[in-house]
Design a protein around this motif. Structure first.
Motif, short mmCIF file in Angstrom:
data_model
loop_
_atom_site.label_atom_id
_atom_site.label_comp_id
_atom_site.label_asym_id
_atom_site.label_seq_id
_atom_site.Cartn_x
_atom_site.Cartn_y
_atom_site.Cartn_z
N THR A 137 0.83 -1.23 -0.23
CA THR A 137 0.00 -0.08 -0.04
C THR A 137 0.87 1.28 -0.17
N HIS A 138 2.18 1.10 0.05
CA HIS A 138 3.12 2.34 -0.03
C HIS A 138 3.04 3.03 -1.37
N GLU A 139 2.98 4.45 -1.43
CA GLU A 139 2.86 5.16 -2.46
C GLU A 139 3.98 4.74 -3.58
N ARG A 140 5.26 4.47 -3.17
CA ARG A 140 6.28 3.94 -4.23
C ARG A 140 5.95 2.50 -4.43
N GLU A 141 5.16 1.69 -3.69
CA GLU A 141 4.96 0.36 -4.31
C GLU A 141 3.86 0.56 -5.19
N GLY A 142 2.93 1.40 -4.93
CA GLY A 142 1.77 1.58 -6.15
C GLY A 142 2.39 2.00 -7.33
N ASP A 143 3.45 2.88 -7.30
CA ASP A 143 3.98 3.72 -8.38
C ASP A 143 4.46 2.55 -9.16
N LEU A 144 5.43 1.64 -8.66
CA LEU A 144 6.08 0.57 -9.25
C LEU A 144 5.20 -0.43 -9.87
N ILE A 145 4.04 -0.81 -9.25
CA ILE A 145 3.07 -2.01 -9.71
C ILE A 145 2.36 -1.33 -10.82
N ARG A 146 1.90 0.09 -10.71
CA ARG A 146 1.34 0.47 -11.89
C ARG A 146 1.92 0.37 -13.06
N THR A 147 3.46 0.72 -12.91
CA THR A 147 4.28 1.07 -14.02
C THR A 147 4.34 -0.59 -14.66
N LEU A 148 4.61 -1.27 -13.73
CA LEU A 148 4.65 -2.84 -14.40
C LEU A 148 3.28 -3.05 -15.24
N GLY A 149 2.19 -2.67 -14.91
CA GLY A 149 0.91 -2.85 -15.62
C GLY A 149 1.11 -2.45 -16.83
N GLU A 150 1.90 -1.29 -17.02
CA GLU A 150 1.76 -0.51 -18.47
C GLU A 150 2.63 -1.42 -19.71
N PHE A 151 3.29 -2.49 -19.09
CA PHE A 151 4.21 -3.07 -20.11
C PHE A 151 3.35 -3.83 -21.23
N PRO A 152 2.48 -4.54 -21.14
CA PRO A 152 1.62 -5.09 -22.29
C PRO A 152 1.14 -3.93 -23.32
N ARG A 153 0.87 -2.79 -22.75
CA ARG A 153 0.44 -1.58 -23.42
C ARG A 153 1.35 -1.26 -24.40
N VAL A 154 2.43 -0.98 -23.60
CA VAL A 154 3.82 -0.60 -24.15
C VAL A 154 4.13 -1.41 -25.32
N VAL A 155 4.42 -2.53 -25.13
CA VAL A 155 4.67 -3.48 -26.26
C VAL A 155 3.74 -3.43 -27.48
N LEU A 156 2.55 -3.59 -26.89
CA LEU A 156 1.30 -3.45 -28.00
C LEU A 156 1.67 -2.27 -29.09
N SER A 157 1.76 -1.05 -28.28
CA SER A 157 1.87 0.14 -29.00
C SER A 157 3.13 0.21 -29.94
N ALA A 158 4.13 -0.30 -29.32
CA ALA A 158 5.55 -0.56 -29.97
C ALA A 158 5.53 -1.15 -31.39
N ALA A 159 4.69 -2.09 -31.27
CA ALA A 159 4.44 -3.19 -32.56
C ALA A 159 3.55 -2.57 -33.61
N GLN A 160 2.48 -1.68 -32.96
CA GLN A 160 1.35 -0.89 -33.91
C GLN A 160 1.91 0.10 -34.56
N LEU A 161 3.09 0.78 -34.00
CA LEU A 161 3.87 2.00 -34.41
C LEU A 161 4.87 1.66 -35.06
N ARG A 162 5.37 0.42 -34.89
CA ARG A 162 6.60 -0.13 -35.60
C ARG A 162 7.90 0.91 -35.01
N GLU A 163 7.66 1.10 -33.43
CA GLU A 163 8.56 1.94 -32.67
C GLU A 163 8.93 1.02 -31.50
N PRO A 164 10.32 0.26 -31.77
CA PRO A 164 10.57 -0.57 -30.59
C PRO A 164 11.32 0.36 -29.38
N HIS A 165 11.70 1.45 -29.87
CA HIS A 165 12.32 2.78 -28.89
C HIS A 165 11.49 2.68 -27.83
#
Length: 553
Positions: free
Chosen positions: A462-490
């Motif tokens: 429940t710590h603020e920094r734990e929440g920030d890290l968890i939500r950042t991890l949760g973005e990974f599937p969406r990042v990979v998806l957009s990298a593929a759609q936009l052809r932008e692995p950066h």
């Protein structure tokens, strides 16, 4: 709960809210947008779905947002919902629901972040394709890194990717290369239009070693010997350099085969019937202006010889004949005209121009001590792949070439990416992975076992920094998806830097291992699970870039 799962929950709730009020549910977008707000005080996630559809169903955005907030607040996964501004919804997740991101990352392991967007797509990805007349220069090196990473990202979304290298073994550049080899073998200066550099002398010596009497043969036979052996040696060296750089190809396609097999001639005859080519001034022309080219291009010259683009068209025809649904070409900064030409070629073959995608890469500049690095020790006129790897290593070279958008020029500071400090992006990300690996080893040395993730009480995070890290991890599937759609692995590289930053902040604020404790507390176990999920995401992301994830540094 991942952002994707939250978006689905919001949409399903919106369907119920609208249905209960006899309002049209068809106005809802297929996928509701859920994003992390810039200001964490506004909540964990935000959505503007009420503003998107309210007017379409004849209600005010604030009213619809209020109904949605009331309905969502009753969900187990939601801790609170606030209506902000003209109708934004700011959501906070329940601690246990947030912990589901950790569970998903650890349960899916190496598969976390992967999807099925392109599961029915067969992709031909052609990149590098440097002329076999010298070592790979920095432009080709950038495509070797970016192209390989793009192939990995597309495959992570289910695509069947074939990495292909177009071997330009026909044309005037090969003749200049051969004449340069012969001059070097004779101890003469390179021809005025030839190639210089120590590598020419090295290859010429290797040709003579393989064919000692090559200089004594009749001119045509000697030229052929230097071409056959010299081009083969140069190409073998290119392939070895790419392999050592972590980039391997499934297919090496020989340009010359299109001409010797009659494929070019057959393709031209086919296009003459399509209406997309025409005869004028004694030559056959491709109507490339219809697809954005500045002028129509000669396909067959007035002397009957095929122009270079004739081979390109035949090559595209060959790719489509091999069953590829999408043909991606990754070309250099001076190839913008090929976008229209290749799309026109597809149309001339009776194809949808959308089967062709052309990505244009910009220049790479090396800087050392604040000054440009322009000359290669071996190639003489350009900086090569080997020069960059010798200076900084494979991982730093690949990462630094991938982390910027390929359609923008990039300056690489050799001093910076050689440092073992957090200023160096690749070190920063790799060090986070190594630090997390060390943490797990330290836990094991203390006799602390994480155990199955399903047995951990992740609602304790429940710590603020734990929440920030968890939500950042949760973005990974969406990042990979957009990298593929936009052809932008950066996008993957930049995301990994965000993960590393979130982890370092968490580690500084939240003690994971408690020295002296006889038995680990439930909070310690939960934090170890979070740390392992973070390590897994970093490893997965680095793998998509073809960069190693070291356990120790």
């Amino acid at each position: 709960m991942t952002p994707a799962a939250l978006a689905e929950l919001v949409r399903n709730t919106a369907v119920e809210v609208l249905s209960d009020r006899d309002l049209d549910t068809s106005v809802l977008p297929e996928a509701v947008t859920v994003e992390r707000p810039r200001n964490p005080e506004h909540g964990d996630y935000a959505t503007n779905v009420a503003m998107q559809v309210a007017k379409k169903v004849g209600v005010s955005p604030r009213d619809l947002a209020g109904w949605l907030a009331e309905a969502l607040t009753g969900q187990d996964a939601i801790d609170s919902v606030d209506v902000a501004g003209p109708g934004f919804l700011n959501l906070r997740l329940a601690a246990d629901a947030q912990g589901q991101i950790v569970r998903e990352a650890l349960t899916k392991s190496a598969g976390y972040g992967r999807g099925e967007l392109y599961s029915e797509l067969k992709v031909n990805l052609e990149f590098v394709s440097a002329n076999p007349t010298g070592p790979i220069h920095l432009g080709g090196t950038r495509w070797a890194a970016v192209g390989d990473a793009l192939g990995r990202v597309l495959a992570a979304q289910g695509a069947e990717v074939t990495r292909e290298y177009y071997f330009n073994d026909a044309g005037a550049q090969i003749d200049r290369f051969v004449r340069s080899l012969i001059a070097a073998a004779k101890g003469e200066p390179a021809p005025e239009d030839g190639y210089g550099g120590d590598y020419i002398a090295d290859i010429a010596a290797a040709v003579l070693k393989a064919e000692p009497n090559a200089l004594e043969l009749p001119e045509a036979e000697g030229h052929e010997a230097f071409r056959r052996i010299g081009v083969g040696l140069m190409f073998d060296e290119i392939k070895q350099s790419l392999h050592e750089f972590g980039t391997d190809f499934d297919v090496f396609f020989h340009e010359d085969s299109l001409h010797t097999s009659g494929a070019v001639a057959a393709c031209v005859e086919e296009m003459k019937q399509s209406g997309h080519v025409y005869f004028a001034d004694g030559a056959w022309w491709l109507r490339s202006t219809e697809y954005g080219d500045d002028k129509d291009r000669v396909l067959i010259k007035s002397d009957g010889a095929p122009a270079y683009i004739a081979g390109d068209v035949a090559y595209l025809r060959d790719k489509r004949g091999r069953g590829f649904d999408l043909c991606i070409y990754m070309l250099g900064a001076d190839h913008h005209g090929y976008i229209a030409r290749l799309k026109a070629a597809a149309a001339a073959l009776g194809d949808d121009p959308a089967v062709v995608e052309v990505l244009i890469g910009q220049m790479v500049n090396l800087v050392r001590d604040g000054k440009p690095v322009r000359m290669s020790k071996r190639a003489g006129t350009v900086v090569t792949l080997e020069d960059l790897v010798d200076a900084v290593g494979v991982d730093a070279a690949r990462y630094s070439l991938i982390r910027s958008s390929a359609d923008s020029a990039v300056d690489i500071d050799l001093d910076l990416i050689s440092k073992r400090t957090n200023e160096n992006p690749v070190f920063y990300v790799q060090y986070a992975h190594a630090r997390l690996s060390s943490l797990q080893r330290n836990a094991a040395s203390l006799g602390i076992e994480r155990g199955p993730v399903d047995e951990a009480d992740l609602s304790l995070l429940t710590h603020e920094r734990e929440g920030d890290l968890i939500r950042t991890l949760g973005e990974f599937p969406r990042v990979v998806l957009s990298a593929a759609q936009l052809r932008e692995p950066h996008r993957v590289a930049r995301y990994l830097e965000d993960v590393a930053a979130a982890y370092h902040k968490f580690y500084d604020a939240c003690r994971v291992l408690q020295p002296g404790d006889d038995q680990a507390s439930p909070l310690t176990i939960a934090r170890l699970q979070l740390c392992e999920a973070t390590r897994q995401v970093l490893a997965n992301g680095l793998g998509l870039l073809g960069v190693s994830a070291p356990d120790k540094m």
